[in-house]
Design an enzyme around this catalytic site. Structure first.
Site, PDB file in Angstrom:
ATOM      1  N   GLN A 128      43.341 -81.880   4.001  1.00 12.46           N
ATOM      2  CA  GLN A 128      43.619 -80.814   4.949  1.00 12.46           C
ATOM      3  C   GLN A 128      44.914 -80.518   5.266  1.00 12.46           C
ATOM      4  OE1 GLN A 128      42.670 -81.484   9.022  1.00 12.46           O
ATOM      5  NE2 GLN A 128      42.350 -79.221   9.398  1.00 12.46           N
ATOM      6  N   GLY A 129      45.556 -79.377   4.372  1.00 16.87           N
ATOM      7  CA  GLY A 129      46.971 -79.057   4.486  1.00 16.87           C
ATOM      8  C   GLY A 129      47.370 -78.082   5.539  1.00 16.87           C
ATOM      9  N   TYR A 130      47.246 -78.237   6.872  1.00 20.34           N
ATOM     10  CA  TYR A 130      47.567 -77.374   7.924  1.00 20.34           C
ATOM     11  C   TYR A 130      48.799 -77.730   8.490  1.00 20.34           C
ATOM     12  CZ  TYR A 130      42.846 -75.655   8.748  1.00 20.34           C
ATOM     13  OH  TYR A 130      41.471 -74.844   8.541  1.00 20.34           O
ATOM     14  N   SER A 131      49.160 -78.887   9.124  1.00 21.29           N
ATOM     15  CA  SER A 131      50.346 -79.136   9.709  1.00 21.29           C
ATOM     16  C   SER A 131      51.578 -79.190   9.067  1.00 21.29           C
ATOM     17  CB  SER A 131      50.142 -80.625  10.437  1.00 21.29           C
ATOM     18  OG  SER A 131      48.995 -80.585  11.155  1.00 21.29           O
ATOM     19  N   GLU A 246      35.657 -79.159  12.909  1.00 22.22           N
ATOM     20  CA  GLU A 246      36.537 -80.359  13.110  1.00 22.22           C
ATOM     21  C   GLU A 246      36.049 -81.138  14.308  1.00 22.22           C
ATOM     22  OE1 GLU A 246      40.666 -80.217  12.117  1.00 22.22           O
ATOM     23  OE2 GLU A 246      40.872 -82.354  12.302  1.00 22.22           O
ATOM     24  N   SER A 369      45.371 -81.603  20.129  1.00 20.20           N
ATOM     25  CA  SER A 369      45.758 -82.275  21.091  1.00 20.20           C
ATOM     26  C   SER A 369      44.799 -82.171  22.465  1.00 20.20           C
ATOM     27  CB  SER A 369      46.977 -82.657  21.542  1.00 20.20           C
ATOM     28  OG  SER A 369      47.562 -81.301  22.305  1.00 20.20           O
ATOM     29  N   GLU A 371      45.991 -81.921  25.370  1.00 20.25           N
ATOM     30  CA  GLU A 371      46.803 -80.895  26.161  1.00 20.25           C
ATOM     31  C   GLU A 371      46.452 -79.573  25.639  1.00 20.25           C
ATOM     32  OE1 GLU A 371      48.364 -83.525  24.601  1.00 20.25           O
ATOM     33  OE2 GLU A 371      48.569 -84.678  26.515  1.00 20.25           O
TER      34      GLU A 371
HETATM   35  C1  LIG Z   1      46.440 -89.828  12.408  1.00 19.86           C
HETATM   36  C2  LIG Z   1      46.596 -88.147  12.449  1.00 19.86           C
HETATM   37  C3  LIG Z   1      46.046 -87.548  11.168  1.00 19.86           C
HETATM   38  C4  LIG Z   1      46.300 -86.369  10.966  1.00 19.86           C
HETATM   39  N1  LIG Z   1      45.676 -85.492   9.792  1.00 19.86           N
HETATM   40  C5  LIG Z   1      46.089 -84.431   9.577  1.00 19.86           C
HETATM   41  C6  LIG Z   1      45.479 -83.733   8.430  1.00 19.86           C
HETATM   42  O1  LIG Z   1      44.820 -84.232   7.426  1.00 19.86           O
HETATM   43  N2  LIG Z   1      46.035 -82.406   8.050  1.00 19.86           N
HETATM   44  C7  LIG Z   1      46.775 -81.771   8.942  1.00 19.86           C
HETATM   45  O2  LIG Z   1      47.098 -80.625   8.503  1.00 19.86           O
HETATM   46  N3  LIG Z   1      47.228 -82.447  10.128  1.00 19.86           N
HETATM   47  C8  LIG Z   1      46.663 -83.690  10.497  1.00 19.86           C
HETATM   48  N4  LIG Z   1      47.337 -84.123  11.399  1.00 19.86           N
HETATM   49  C9  LIG Z   1      48.401 -83.391  12.443  1.00 19.86           C
HETATM   50  C10 LIG Z   1      47.905 -82.944  13.788  1.00 19.86           C
HETATM   51  O3  LIG Z   1      46.819 -81.925  13.518  1.00 19.86           O
HETATM   52  C11 LIG Z   1      48.955 -82.834  14.420  1.00 19.86           C
HETATM   53  O4  LIG Z   1      49.759 -84.054  14.786  1.00 19.86           O
HETATM   54  C12 LIG Z   1      48.938 -82.010  15.856  1.00 19.86           C
HETATM   55  O5  LIG Z   1      48.467 -80.694  15.810  1.00 19.86           O
HETATM   56  C13 LIG Z   1      50.007 -82.049  17.005  1.00 19.86           C
HETATM   57  O6  LIG Z   1      50.879 -81.595  16.280  1.00 19.86           O
HETATM   58  P1  LIG Z   1      52.355 -82.549  16.489  1.00 19.86           P
HETATM   59  O7  LIG Z   1      51.981 -83.752  16.054  1.00 19.86           O
HETATM   60  O8  LIG Z   1      53.282 -81.894  15.626  1.00 19.86           O
HETATM   61  O9  LIG Z   1      52.945 -82.721  17.822  1.00 19.86           O
HETATM   62  P2  LIG Z   1      53.585 -81.709  18.825  1.00 19.86           P
HETATM   63  O10 LIG Z   1      52.750 -80.375  18.478  1.00 19.86           O
HETATM   64  O11 LIG Z   1      54.883 -81.781  18.507  1.00 19.86           O
HETATM   65  O12 LIG Z   1      53.335 -82.083  20.337  1.00 19.86           O
HETATM   66  C14 LIG Z   1      53.738 -82.923  20.783  1.00 19.86           C
HETATM   67  C15 LIG Z   1      53.321 -83.381  22.380  1.00 19.86           C
HETATM   68  O13 LIG Z   1      53.423 -81.865  23.193  1.00 19.86           O
HETATM   69  C16 LIG Z   1      52.203 -81.476  23.349  1.00 19.86           C
HETATM   70  N5  LIG Z   1      52.230 -79.869  23.434  1.00 19.86           N
HETATM   71  C17 LIG Z   1      52.573 -79.216  22.541  1.00 19.86           C
HETATM   72  N6  LIG Z   1      52.442 -77.890  22.873  1.00 19.86           N
HETATM   73  C18 LIG Z   1      52.044 -78.012  24.323  1.00 19.86           C
HETATM   74  C19 LIG Z   1      51.429 -77.074  25.190  1.00 19.86           C
HETATM   75  N7  LIG Z   1      51.730 -75.656  24.813  1.00 19.86           N
HETATM   76  N8  LIG Z   1      51.092 -77.622  26.418  1.00 19.86           N
HETATM   77  C20 LIG Z   1      50.992 -78.750  26.697  1.00 19.86           C
HETATM   78  N9  LIG Z   1      51.535 -79.554  25.752  1.00 19.86           N
HETATM   79  C21 LIG Z   1      51.789 -79.207  24.459  1.00 19.86           C
HETATM   80  C22 LIG Z   1      51.130 -82.008  22.609  1.00 19.86           C
HETATM   81  O14 LIG Z   1      49.797 -82.025  23.082  1.00 19.86           O
HETATM   82  C23 LIG Z   1      51.976 -83.538  22.284  1.00 19.86           C
HETATM   83  O15 LIG Z   1      51.337 -84.227  23.366  1.00 19.86           O
HETATM   84  C24 LIG Z   1      47.162 -85.606  12.025  1.00 19.86           C
HETATM   85  C25 LIG Z   1      47.607 -86.242  12.808  1.00 19.86           C
HETATM   86  C26 LIG Z   1      47.402 -87.504  13.248  1.00 19.86           C
HETATM   87  C27 LIG Z   1      48.230 -88.287  14.068  1.00 19.86           C
END
Ligand SMILES: Cc1cc2nc3c(=O)[nH]c(=O)nc-3n(C[C@H](O)[C@H](O)[C@H](O)COP(=O)(O)OP(=O)(O)OC[C@H]3O[C@@H](n4cnc5c(N)ncnc54)[C@H](O)[C@@H]3O)c2cc1C
Lengths: 387, 355
Positions: A128-131, A246, A369, A371
């Protein structure tokens, strides 16, 4: 591989079905780790994947016409419970859980005919290539770009946190295809062979010291024009629909029920099982799990009936992931000094407080997340005003 | 008792000297490089610590010690915790404290690492039953000696006195379990192992209370620094065009963490003052339990929240915050879990005579 004949399991009583699954697992589970505290890689779990595929049980959630089981919610749960009971490895299931349902809903006939059988056969292993580094919670900010050049898309950019990306040979991505419009309106959903020129993968060591997730780089990667799902610039709507799936999947009581078994075993091992203060906390978690299962079934039933998953699925996602964490925290507490051990106690992979604790951490981060889930819940379900 | 000014000056000096071990810029490359290595700590840093007198911090002058109070010890432990210092100071200082005036010179000088092997079983502070002495030999078991791979000898409290056994002595088996912080926990089995030295029964419980309180201070330092790293991340990380620290959902939880950290700080300080002052000595275990119960919970709270607020990057080994999480997981339950200390607090305070 010959197509297994479809066998409708729904008429069985739940108990008969449970016994059928149990027997099948006991007789067929291959010689690969049980109760593993890390995701196994494709080269490890593939035998189990293929056994399930041969039995026709790989995709319980898909309709029979595409090779699925069309299984009722209750029976899907039973199936999961039996797998957990035996400690079956989780397979590389992104194609099954995420892409398959998306293609079934939005794909062209040609896409369904091409991709779905290849998921079942294991020829295509999906990631899955989203992030992206700067598009996590703010997923609509994706910058990976796809430009149409004749009959091909040319892709440039980077994805990250791609779970088991090093195992995959295909990746579905959200790519920016229009920079002039509102960010959500300029995103398309593309299917990219990772074997194509210009795709490179770097593994990232996670907190459990496993190489489970990856960064994926795209450098002038060319793919066929028809590897687009839905219309150009309609990727966001579909991605959101997929996130619904998901979230139901993450909302499955599987993880928590698994952790609760481990908690009980640890409590017995550490001699606190008969401590009334402990037992009260345990029972509270047990009831939380029972109610979670009841809530989960209503969502699986919706999926089975093909109904859309609304923003209220956040309730399920939040509650399951946080329950899983609470169980893991109690386990860490009662494990005493062994909470810090890298290896399980007594060589039993289930007696492993640290691994359970660490594995539970990211469930409140990925798939939206906690949040973000609460923000969605407040805005889209409760109708509360924004700041 | 030394006056507050003196104590303040001592604390400034000791915190200052701690800077030679814990880089003020928060650099953790030393900590990273020692993880899962043979000993898990650096013997030359350990010697530096010994040379500064830290092992003998709590020993009186006549035993070659600094004669400092718990307030100084806690200030030091807090700095060491903030830097995730792997050298087993608390366990070595406990060994010296148990040996008192009999502690050999080369041990105080840090040339020979002697660690306390006191614990009978998990989660609590029991030490009386694990090992028995008989005609110059020791038999039994001790558990969870941190960084035991680097020990030259162990100081083992028993009902008949504190026994020192060489780590290489015949009849001593050391089983090492790797721990999340990159160190190890040692399980000791002794069967008629020759004793090098026996010291008449010391006040083991009092020594354990001091080590417990120092561990609470270490956890305070750890939590404080992990919180600071997280606070900085809330300021720099942007999503939706804003620093994530501007989102109230995170702000309030950052505030909650700060509340717990300040409560821990107050609790540790009050406990240290109770040890140093003229207050009823029976209050010491009560205060130590109070501080340790809170410090353990605070460290784990901050660890959890730190990962969550970092998002996926917090779940990588590359990111320093993970080092804090893994250390918290390893240390929080040592010298008694939070539950153990709550139980002890309850039992000590429920009897009116104990207050
Ligand atoms: C083990 C693991 C597997 C993953 N696998 C995949 C994958 O296969 N494919 C893929 O595409 N992605 C994957 N992800 C990525 C995942 O989708 C992202 O980690 C997630 O979307 C959060 O983004 P970030 O890590 O950049 O955190 P950030 O967005 O930087 O968030 C950091 C903190 O800020 C909080 N925050 C951000 N915005 C707000 C807001 N508006 N209000 C309140 N709080 C906020 C968040 O909740 C978090 O606590 C994976 C992540 C993990 C940890």
């Amino acid at each position: 591989m010959p197509e297994p004949a479809f066998e409708d399991m729904n008429p069985l009583t739940d108990e008969d079905f449970r016994m059928a699954v149990r027997r099948f697992v006991e007789e067929n589970y291959p010689d690969i780790p049980r109760y593993s505290q890390r995701r196994l890689h494709w080269h490890e779990n593939r035998p189990w994947y293929e056994i399930l595929a041969r039995r026709g049980w790989l995709c319980p959630n898909w309709p029979p016409e595409y090779g699925g089981m069309g299984l009722s919610a209750t029976k899907q749960l039973i199936m999961v419970e039996e797998y957990e009971r035996y400690g079956c490895a989780r397979v590389n299931d992104i194609g099954i859980v995420m892409l398959g349902p998306l293609l079934i809903r939005y794909g062209t006939q040609a896409q369904k005919d091409f991709f779905l059988p290849r998921i079942i056969s294991g020829e295509h292993v999906w990631a899955q290539g989203y992030s992206e580094p700067n598009a996590g919670s703010d997923l609509a900010a994706v910058r990976t770009e796809a430009v149409l050049a004749g009959e091909e898309w040319v892709i440039n950019g980077q994805k990250t946190w791609t779970t088991l990306g090093s195992d995959a040979n295909w990746i579905f991505i959200l790519a920016r295809t229009d920079k002039t419009v509102k960010k959500q309106a300029g995103i398309s959903f593309l299917l990219v062979p990772m074997t194509n020129k210009g795709v490179s993968v770097r593994t990232i060591r996670n907190l459990e010291l496993h190489d489970e997730f990856c960064e994926v780089f795209f450098d002038d990667v060319r793919i066929a024009r028809d590897h687009l799902v839905g219309d150009v610039n309609s990727g966001w709507t579909m991605a959101k629909a997929l996130l619904g799936h998901e979230r139901v999947f993450i909302g499955s009581p599987r993880l928590s029920s698994n952790a609760l078994v481990r908690l009980r075993l640890m409590a017995q091992r550490m001699d606190v099982w008969d401590d009334p203060a402990f037992r009260d906390r345990y029972t509270r978690l047990q009831l939380d799990l029972a109610d979670l299962a009841a809530l989960f079934e209503t969502y699986v039933e919706k999926l089975r009936r093909g109904e859309p998953i609304g923003p209220d699925v956040t309730i399920l996602k939040i509650f399951q992931s946080e329950l899983y964490q609470r169980i893991s925290e109690l386990m860490l507490e009662i494990a005493g000094e062994t909470a810090g051990y890298v290896e399980p106690l007594d060589g039993d992979p289930r007696l492993h407080a640290a691994a359970t604790y660490l594995m539970a951490r990211p469930t409140t981060i990925f798939g939206g997340s906690s949040e973000i889930m609460r923000n969605v819940l407040c805005k889209s379900v409760l109708g509360l005003p924004s700041a | 008792m030394p006056n507050d000014d003196e104590v303040g000056e001592n604390i400034r000096m000791i915190v200052d000297s701690a800077r030679s071990v814990v880089p003020p810029d928060g650099d953790l490359s030393r900590i990273r490089s020692l993880r899962f290595e043979a000993r898990g700590f650096d013997p030359s840093i350990y010697r530096t610590m010994a040379e500064m007198g830290w092992l003998a911090l709590r020993l009186p002058d006549e035993a070659g010690g600094l004669g400092l109070g718990m307030r100084e010890y806690c200030a030091l432990a807090e700095v060491l915790g903030a830097g995730l210092t792997p050298e087993p100071l608390i366990s070595a200082a406990l060994a010296c404290r148990l040996l008192g005036c009999s502690v050999p010179k080369n041990v105080l000088a840090g040339e020979r690492v002697v660690l306390a092997a006191w614990q009978d079983g998990p989660s609590d502070l029991q030490w009386r039953r694990g090992v028995t002495l008989d005609e110059g030999t020791a038999t039994g078991g001790k558990q969870f000696v941190p960084m035991a791979a680097g020990a030259g000898a162990f100081a083992i409290p028993t009902q008949d006195g504190v026994a020192v056994v060489d780590a290489a002595a015949a009849g001593l088996e050391l089983d090492l379990r790797a721990t999340q912080d990159g160190g190890q926990a040692g399980q000791l089995r002794l069967s008629a192992t020759a004793i090098e030295l026996t010291v008449r029964p010391a006040d083991v419980d009092a020594a354990l209370d001091e080590a417990t309180l120092a561990t609470a201070a270490y956890l305070l330092g750890l939590a404080g620094r992990a919180f600071e790293i997280t606070r900085e991340y809330l300021v720099v990380r942007k999503q939706f065009g804003h620093p994530i620290g501007s989102f109230q959902a995170l702000q309030h939880r950052a505030a909650d963490m700060k509340i717990q950290i300040e409560l821990t700080r107050a609790s540790v300080a009050a406990a240290a003052a109770a040890f140093d002052g003229e207050a009823d000595p029976r209050m010491r275990p009560v205060r130590a339990s109070q501080a340790k119960a809170r410090a353990s919970e605070t460290a784990l709270l901050v660890a959890r929240e730190a990962i969550q607020m970092h998002g996926a990057i917090g779940y990588t080994d590359e990111c320093d915050i993970g080092l804090y999480v893994r250390k918290a997981m390893t240390v929080a339950n040592t010298f008694g879990t939070a539950a153990c200390h709550r139980r002890r607090y309850a039992s000590l305070t429920s009897e009116p005579a104990a207050i």
